[in-house]
Design a protein around this motif. Structure first.
Motif, mmCIF file in Angstrom:
data_model
loop_
_atom_site.group_PDB
_atom_site.id
_atom_site.type_symbol
_atom_site.label_atom_id
_atom_site.label_comp_id
_atom_site.label_asym_id
_atom_site.label_seq_id
_atom_site.Cartn_x
_atom_site.Cartn_y
_atom_site.Cartn_z
ATOM 1 N N THR B 137 0.859 -1.183 0.000
ATOM 2 C CA THR B 137 0.000 0.000 0.000
ATOM 3 C C THR B 137 0.893 1.230 0.000
ATOM 4 O O THR B 137 2.110 1.119 0.072
ATOM 5 N N SER B 138 0.279 2.389 -0.038
ATOM 6 C CA SER B 138 1.093 3.606 0.011
ATOM 7 C C SER B 138 1.819 3.699 1.359
ATOM 8 O O SER B 138 2.879 4.289 1.446
ATOM 9 N N ARG B 139 1.248 3.086 2.422
ATOM 10 C CA ARG B 139 1.939 3.120 3.721
ATOM 11 C C ARG B 139 3.205 2.274 3.711
ATOM 12 O O ARG B 139 4.238 2.682 4.224
ATOM 13 N N THR B 140 3.130 1.076 3.119
ATOM 14 C CA THR B 140 4.348 0.255 3.086
ATOM 15 C C THR B 140 5.399 0.932 2.201
ATOM 16 O O THR B 140 6.576 0.925 2.526
ATOM 17 N N THR B 141 4.963 1.543 1.101
ATOM 18 C CA THR B 141 5.907 2.253 0.244
ATOM 19 C C THR B 141 6.585 3.381 1.019
ATOM 20 O O THR B 141 7.794 3.598 0.877
ATOM 21 N N ALA B 142 5.798 4.075 1.852
ATOM 22 C CA ALA B 142 6.370 5.179 2.642
ATOM 23 C C ALA B 142 7.411 4.651 3.626
ATOM 24 O O ALA B 142 8.441 5.287 3.861
ATOM 25 N N ILE B 143 7.165 3.479 4.200
ATOM 26 C CA ILE B 143 8.130 2.902 5.142
ATOM 27 C C ILE B 143 9.446 2.607 4.417
ATOM 28 O O ILE B 143 10.532 2.928 4.902
ATOM 29 N N ILE B 144 9.340 2.015 3.231
ATOM 30 C CA ILE B 144 10.549 1.683 2.474
ATOM 31 C C ILE B 144 11.288 2.944 2.049
ATOM 32 O O ILE B 144 12.518 3.020 2.120
ATOM 33 N N ASP B 145 10.542 3.943 1.618
ATOM 34 C CA ASP B 145 11.179 5.211 1.246
ATOM 35 C C ASP B 145 11.893 5.827 2.446
ATOM 36 O O ASP B 145 12.943 6.451 2.286
ATOM 37 N N GLY B 146 11.333 5.623 3.636
ATOM 38 C CA GLY B 146 11.980 6.112 4.849
ATOM 39 C C GLY B 146 13.329 5.440 5.072
ATOM 40 O O GLY B 146 14.298 6.087 5.489
ATOM 41 N N VAL B 147 13.401 4.149 4.783
ATOM 42 C CA VAL B 147 14.673 3.422 4.919
ATOM 43 C C VAL B 147 15.691 3.984 3.922
ATOM 44 O O VAL B 147 16.857 4.215 4.264
ATOM 45 N N ARG B 148 15.232 4.238 2.689
ATOM 46 C CA ARG B 148 16.148 4.800 1.675
ATOM 47 C C ARG B 148 16.657 6.164 2.110
ATOM 48 O O ARG B 148 17.829 6.476 1.958
ATOM 49 N N ARG B 149 15.754 6.973 2.654
ATOM 50 C CA ARG B 149 16.181 8.309 3.115
ATOM 51 C C ARG B 149 17.187 8.179 4.248
ATOM 52 O O ARG B 149 18.179 8.894 4.304
ATOM 53 N N GLY B 150 16.920 7.208 5.164
ATOM 54 C CA GLY B 150 17.838 6.980 6.279
ATOM 55 C C GLY B 150 19.220 6.588 5.783
ATOM 56 O O GLY B 150 20.245 7.040 6.311
ATOM 57 N N ALA B 151 19.263 5.750 4.739
ATOM 58 C CA ALA B 151 20.548 5.337 4.171
ATOM 59 C C ALA B 151 21.270 6.542 3.577
ATOM 60 O O ALA B 151 22.464 6.753 3.820
ATOM 61 N N ALA B 152 20.542 7.366 2.821
ATOM 62 C CA ALA B 152 21.155 8.543 2.191
ATOM 63 C C ALA B 152 21.688 9.502 3.255
ATOM 64 O O ALA B 152 22.799 10.029 3.131
ATOM 65 N N GLU B 153 20.903 9.689 4.315
ATOM 66 C CA GLU B 153 21.352 10.611 5.376
ATOM 67 C C GLU B 153 22.672 10.158 5.978
ATOM 68 O O GLU B 153 23.567 10.965 6.223
ATOM 69 N N GLN B 154 22.794 8.855 6.219
ATOM 70 C CA GLN B 154 24.038 8.344 6.792
ATOM 71 C C GLN B 154 25.210 8.534 5.827
ATOM 72 O O GLN B 154 26.325 8.843 6.248
ATOM 73 N N VAL B 155 24.955 8.351 4.551
ATOM 74 C CA VAL B 155 26.032 8.587 3.568
ATOM 75 C C VAL B 155 26.487 10.041 3.664
ATOM 76 O O VAL B 155 27.687 10.325 3.735
ATOM 77 N N PHE B 156 25.518 10.967 3.746
ATOM 78 C CA PHE B 156 25.901 12.389 3.797
ATOM 79 C C PHE B 156 26.638 12.730 5.092
ATOM 80 O O PHE B 156 27.524 13.581 5.094
ATOM 81 N N VAL B 157 26.277 12.041 6.173
ATOM 82 C CA VAL B 157 27.011 12.245 7.423
ATOM 83 C C VAL B 157 28.496 11.930 7.203
ATOM 84 O O VAL B 157 29.375 12.703 7.573
ATOM 85 N N HIS B 158 28.759 10.801 6.551
ATOM 86 C CA HIS B 158 30.157 10.396 6.361
ATOM 87 C C HIS B 158 30.849 11.220 5.284
ATOM 88 O O HIS B 158 32.066 11.386 5.315
ATOM 89 N N LEU B 159 30.051 11.729 4.335
ATOM 90 C CA LEU B 159 30.648 12.629 3.333
ATOM 91 C C LEU B 159 30.867 14.021 3.930
ATOM 92 O O LEU B 159 31.475 14.880 3.295
ATOM 93 N N GLN B 160 30.350 14.215 5.155
ATOM 94 C CA GLN B 160 30.443 15.506 5.849
ATOM 95 C C GLN B 160 29.860 16.646 5.011
ATOM 96 O O GLN B 160 30.454 17.722 4.904
ATOM 97 N N VAL B 161 28.691 16.349 4.449
ATOM 98 C CA VAL B 161 27.988 17.353 3.642
ATOM 99 C C VAL B 161 26.674 17.680 4.332
ATOM 100 O O VAL B 161 25.870 16.786 4.582
ATOM 101 N N GLU B 162 26.474 18.950 4.644
ATOM 102 C CA GLU B 162 25.221 19.316 5.292
ATOM 103 C C GLU B 162 24.123 19.653 4.305
ATOM 104 O O GLU B 162 22.950 19.399 4.556
#
Lengths: 246, 246
Positions: B137-162
């Motif tokens: 459903t759109s809710r499960t899709t939102a959960i998965i998109d949240g995981v993708r965003r979480g992964a991207a955020e961690q990459v940016f943390v290590h790239l030290q890019v705000e």
């Protein structure tokens, strides 16, 4: 040719030709089917499937609800899948490119057509690739996977590889996934950057992924060397290819 | 702590401790909820959601069907989403890595945990990321998109890019999509190549995509230079990084 048997009239479209307003006519069966499908595809392209009803499709096609059901007894799900299949064929046809010019130029040509398709089917494309809509089934997923396979096959044609190994297949598969993801972000971002810039990025991605795979896989390294030999050192992607793949 | 009010007994599991076989007991509400969820997650991990019923979950948890409905009145859809949310939290936690060692080594550590998660939730992971199942459903899709965003955020943390610009965001987003696609292929191919080899490929992909993006984007070029300064020239991904990013 078979004719519709009853109640199947073309109604005047909004803002349509006044002379046609009273020209109710029966359409040959195949013509009507094509017309219903293209109308449905147009609707599904710009709105998410859950926001489209059979009544919407009937109204846009100037047909009655029972008529739509006569052609698509399975209702919205059936017409959605048929429209999707026709869009998948159209998209797969975009991937065919003659083996002329440099490989990065060919890839750019294919991406130009692909991005025009994405832009022309924006909401429908998002809904489809994102999933999460009520009309998604294992059949629609199989259609989309077929498009991905079609894309990969065309890449291998241009790479002149008949039996791609695991590493090369994974590299190509991952680039195709990257293209999809970037397309969605592009739509979300209001089609920024311009399509030609995005197309250049995606060509660069391909070069980058291939260079990375070539570093640890003999087949990919051979393919990369053969591609490089066909590039020109004086244009954008060719320069990058020379730097990363050399 | 609240207790179950009726009919909520733990039944003996197959091959379980014989002494517990007759020790029917009520579980505190929170404990039972956790137990039902972890049982459901285990089932959803290894079979596609459409092949799992509430009865399966009840049987595996040693509970009755009405008990499962008491905790999850929305039935299978509700318990699936709750299990998915708990899996998403677990996966997102995998992405957190201390800022020690070289960047490619950190990325390798995260990918090791990620691939262990994928291997541990194989069928469920495929069904989820592929979509096309009845429980999407759109809710499960939102959960998965949240995981993708979480992964991207961690990459940016290590790239030290705000404030990552469009080009860099697209590069990271496309790498994450590539990782997903490659993981699915990996499961389809019977987990070939071995996880550590696949992990190295994925690190190389990151380097390749970053190198491609750096060629046409100032911010990405700066980030790549800063990363390179932290690499060691004598280990695999560091060698590639030096060659592609220099």
């Amino acid at each position: 040719m078979a004719q519709e048997t009853s109640g199947a009239y073309t109604l005047p479209g909004v803002g349509g030709d006044q002379r046609r307003a009273t020209a109710y006519r029966r359409l040959p069966v195949e013509e009507r089917r094509r017309q219903l499908l293209s109308t449905a595809l147009e609707l599904f392209s710009h709105r998410s499937p859950e926001h489209i009803s059979i009544d919407d499709i009937a109204a846009a096609a100037g047909a009655s609800r029972p008529l739509v059901y006569r052609y698509f007894p399975g209702g919205k799900q059936q017409i959605y899948e048929a429209a999707l299949r026709s869009a998948a064929e159209e998209l797969t046809a975009c991937f065919v490119e003659p083996p002329e010019g440099t490989p990065t130029q060919r890839l750019a040509n294919v991406l130009d057509r692909y991005l025009a398709f994405v832009a022309g089917h924006d909401a429908g494309f998002s809904a489809l690739v994102r999933g999460g809509c009520v009309t998604e089934t294992s059949r629609t997923t199989a259609i989309i996977d077929g498009v991905r396979r079609g894309a990969a096959e065309q890449v291998f044609v241009h790479l002149q590889v008949e039996a791609p190994g695991l590493r090369l297949r994974m590299a190509v598969r991952s680039w195709i996934a990257a293209v999809e993801a970037v397309s969605l972000t592009w739509l979300d971002e209001g089609r920024r950057p311009p399509a030609d810039e995005l197309r250049d990025w995606l060509v660069d991605h391909f070069v980058g992924i291939l260079a990375a795979a070539a570093a640890s896989d003999r087949q990919t390294a051979q393919v990369a060397a053969a591609l490089l030999a066909q590039e020109r050192a004086d244009c954008g992607a060719g320069v990058l290819a020379r730097r990363l793949l050399a």
